[in-house]
Design an enzyme around this catalytic site. Structure first.
Site, PDB file in Angstrom:
ATOM      1  N   ALA A   1     -20.868 -98.856   1.693  1.00 34.62           N
ATOM      2  CA  ALA A   1     -20.473 -99.073   0.300  1.00 34.62           C
ATOM      3  C   ALA A   1     -21.645 -98.699  -0.606  1.00 34.62           C
ATOM      4  O   ALA A   1     -22.800 -98.649  -0.158  1.00 34.62           O
ATOM      5  CB  ALA A   1     -20.059-100.522   0.062  1.00 34.62           C
ATOM      6  N   PHE A   2     -21.360 -98.460  -1.872  1.00 32.78           N
ATOM      7  CA  PHE A   2     -22.406 -97.950  -2.770  1.00 32.78           C
ATOM      8  C   PHE A   2     -23.533 -98.955  -2.969  1.00 32.78           C
ATOM      9  O   PHE A   2     -24.633 -98.588  -3.377  1.00 32.78           O
ATOM     10  CB  PHE A   2     -21.794 -97.560  -4.128  1.00 32.78           C
ATOM     11  CG  PHE A   2     -21.763 -98.669  -5.133  1.00 32.78           C
ATOM     12  CD1 PHE A   2     -20.751 -99.603  -5.130  1.00 32.78           C
ATOM     13  CD2 PHE A   2     -22.768 -98.784  -6.092  1.00 32.78           C
ATOM     14  CE1 PHE A   2     -20.733-100.638  -6.051  1.00 32.78           C
ATOM     15  CE2 PHE A   2     -22.752 -99.811  -7.016  1.00 32.78           C
ATOM     16  CZ  PHE A   2     -21.730-100.737  -6.991  1.00 32.78           C
ATOM     17  N   LYS A   3     -23.275-100.225  -2.666  1.00 34.05           N
ATOM     18  CA  LYS A   3     -24.317-101.237  -2.871  1.00 34.05           C
ATOM     19  C   LYS A   3     -25.568-100.957  -2.032  1.00 34.05           C
ATOM     20  O   LYS A   3     -26.641-101.420  -2.363  1.00 34.05           O
ATOM     21  CB  LYS A   3     -23.765-102.628  -2.584  1.00 34.05           C
ATOM     22  CG  LYS A   3     -22.754-103.056  -3.638  1.00 34.05           C
ATOM     23  CD  LYS A   3     -22.351-104.511  -3.495  1.00 34.05           C
ATOM     24  CE  LYS A   3     -21.512-104.974  -4.681  1.00 34.05           C
ATOM     25  NZ  LYS A   3     -20.179-104.317  -4.740  1.00 34.05           N
ATOM     26  N   ASP A   4     -25.415-100.164  -0.961  1.00 33.15           N
ATOM     27  CA  ASP A   4     -26.586 -99.801  -0.170  1.00 33.15           C
ATOM     28  C   ASP A   4     -27.628 -99.039  -0.999  1.00 33.15           C
ATOM     29  O   ASP A   4     -28.816 -99.143  -0.729  1.00 33.15           O
ATOM     30  CB  ASP A   4     -26.164 -98.933   1.022  1.00 33.15           C
ATOM     31  CG  ASP A   4     -25.393 -99.730   2.080  1.00 33.15           C
ATOM     32  OD1 ASP A   4     -25.698-100.914   2.278  1.00 33.15           O
ATOM     33  OD2 ASP A   4     -24.489 -99.150   2.721  1.00 33.15           O
TER      34      ASP A   4
ATOM     35  N   LEU B   1     -29.507-101.909  -2.705  1.00 32.40           N
ATOM     36  CA  LEU B   1     -30.082-102.968  -1.865  1.00 32.40           C
ATOM     37  C   LEU B   1     -31.052-102.446  -0.804  1.00 32.40           C
ATOM     38  O   LEU B   1     -31.969-103.165  -0.413  1.00 32.40           O
ATOM     39  CB  LEU B   1     -28.967-103.806  -1.254  1.00 32.40           C
ATOM     40  CG  LEU B   1     -28.401-104.794  -2.291  1.00 32.40           C
ATOM     41  CD1 LEU B   1     -27.041-105.322  -1.874  1.00 32.40           C
ATOM     42  CD2 LEU B   1     -29.363-105.950  -2.533  1.00 32.40           C
TER      43      LEU B   1
END
Ligand SMILES: *Cc1c(COP(=O)(O)O)cnc(C)c1O
Length: 464
Positions: free
Chosen positions: A113-116, A119
């Site tokens: 997911a783009f949150k990588d 994060l």
């Protein structure tokens, strides 16, 4: 003050450096941290066009960071994007044509997911900041309904002098989402299955953060979407996508962004304000349309959360909107404070009288039925699978930019295999997810109660 000096949207915090702002998370006056200025990069676009992703990161981030030596920052960036798995070496965010649109695939990181993007970088910055300050072990605490927890764990696992405690509602995250968290067996990772709802998890975390003595004693930190380092990392892919979609500087483009907490689209908004030629940002929400109503009519009104096929956007209060408001109110903290106070007290606050708030941002809300129909139609016509979050943005782009005279870039925020529930008989899959099925899990089960969680954290951090 420079672009690398951070101030609060509520005006009551002393200026901070980049590392200080990253470790602080939320400003002590209740506001969010922002650079005192944005750099104007419009004159440098053509110099940056040919850069590989990591080099572009370095060039862009340098303006916002003045307390990490260039070589160190470069190493942090290289490490953050080394685990992205794409066909094109050195490009973690490929742009793929799908009918007359382009899809920016932001799901090639370790948790799909783009949150990588945010994060992975944040985890490395945390580790760097702590080792340099020789501070006590940082204990990161977060609540998740799915995506954030796994991305936070992937960003923090194995990091020195950091532990991470992730609360998820027992039995209420999908099996794949649970496995993405609980099969990470690094010693510094603590998964807590709370016998309650996501709201219970969130309020336990919030209440623990307000226990100042406990917070100080255990050096608690947060990784939520208001953390500046996450937003900064996300600005880069807007530039990188722009270079992939255009041939010369000055050509305008449209971006469409599936939106929940306003973190992803905020990065695009800041890119536009820095001089990237973005003619329109399409803000796409699911049935939780509070932000769409705000940008179209100027009215910000809290409602009840509706549970949809795009759960990572099932949000009523968008934690990053305050950074936009600061810019909307021309940097006047009193106006931000007034607006937020009214919203918190009355559940509603307005900036216009029914007219659109910003010429750059247009918005629309897409319901579950239309989301499913979009996923099916795109698969049938182009053989390309959208995940339900991405489908919300794709549909919004069809509605708000029906016959585009410029590239329309739809941000794909998750791999379709993360949300197989939303697809028909032929379930999409991904090797990263399939291999999880056979791995051992580790987590503890606790009641939905603040004292139990605090006792557990104390028990794990006694050697601090
Ligand atoms: C978090 C998330 C979103 C929403 O992003 P915001 O930055 O909160 O607006 C959209 N899609 C997916 C898959 C997500 O995980």
């Amino acid at each position: 003050m420079s672009c690398a000096t951070y101030i609060s949207t509520r005006g009551g915090h002393k200026p901070l450096t980049f590392l200080q702002a990253t470790l602080t998370g939320q400003a002590e006056d209740g506001g969010l941290l922002l650079p005192a200025h944005l750099p104007d990069i419009s004159g440098r676009l053509e110099d940056w066009r040919g850069l590989a992703y990591q080099s572009l990161c370095r060039a862009l981030m340098a303006a916002f960071v003045d307390d990490v030596p260039e070589a160190d920052l470069g190493a942090l960036i290289d490490r953050s994007y080394a685990d992205f798995n794409t066909d094109e070496v050195g490009n973690p965010a490929p742009l793929i044509p799908v009918s007359d649109r382009q899809v920016l695939e932001l799901f090639h990181g370790p948790t799909l997911a783009f949150k990588d993007f945010g994060l992975q970088f944040l985890g490395n910055v945390f580790e760097y900041a702590i080792s340099r300050q020789q501070a006590a072990t940082l204990n990161v605490l977060c609540a998740t309904s799915g995506d954030t927890g796994s991305a936070a764990i992937a960003g923090l696992k194995g990091k020195k002098h950091i532990r991470v405690f992730v609360l998820h509602p027992a039995g209420r995250v999908s099996k794949r989402q649970r496995l993405q968290m609980t099969t990470v067996l690094d010693e510094n990772v603590h998964n807590i299955a709370v016998a309650g709802s996501f709201d219970d998890c969130q309020s336990i975390v919030k209440d623990i953060f307000s226990e100042h003595v406990f917070k100080q004693k255990h050096n608690l930190g947060a990784v939520n979407s208001i953390n500046w380092a996450r937003v900064l990392a996300q600005i880069v892919y807007y530039f990188h996508a722009y270079f992939q979609a255009t041939k010369t500087a000055g050509e305008p483009v449209i971006f469409s962004i599936p939106t929940g907490n306003f973190g992803n689209i905020l990065a695009g908004y800041l890119a536009a304000r820095m001089g990237l030629p973005i003619s329109k940002l399409i803000l796409a929400t699911n049935e939780n349309n509070i932000l769409a109503t705000f940008f179209n009519q100027g009215k910000y009104q809290r409602g009840c959360v509706r549970y949809t096929l795009s759960p990572s956007m099932d949000i009523q209060v968008a934690s990053n909107l305050e950074r936009y408001l600061f810019s909307y109110f021309a940097g006047d903290p009193q106006k931000v404070i007034g607006f937020m106070r009214q919203f918190n007290e009355q559940g509603i606050a307005s900036v216009t009288n029914g007219t659109p708030v910003d010429p750059l941002i247009t918005a629309c809300s897409v319901d579950d039925k239309t989301t499913l129909a979009t996923m099916e139609a795109v698969y049938r016509q182009s053989g390309y699978r959208l995940d339900p979050h991405t489908a919300v943005g794709f549909k919004a782009a069809q509605i708000l930019a029906p016959a585009p005279e410029m590239p329309v870039i739809c941000l794909a925020t998750a791999h379709p295999a993360k949300f197989p529930e939303a697809t028909g008989d032929e379930k999409p899959n991904h090797p990263t997810l399939m291999q999880l099925e056979s791995l051992p899990e580790r987590y503890v089960e606790l009641p939905a109660d603040q004292q139990s969680v605090m006792a557990y954290i104390s028990g794990q951090t006694d050697d601090n």
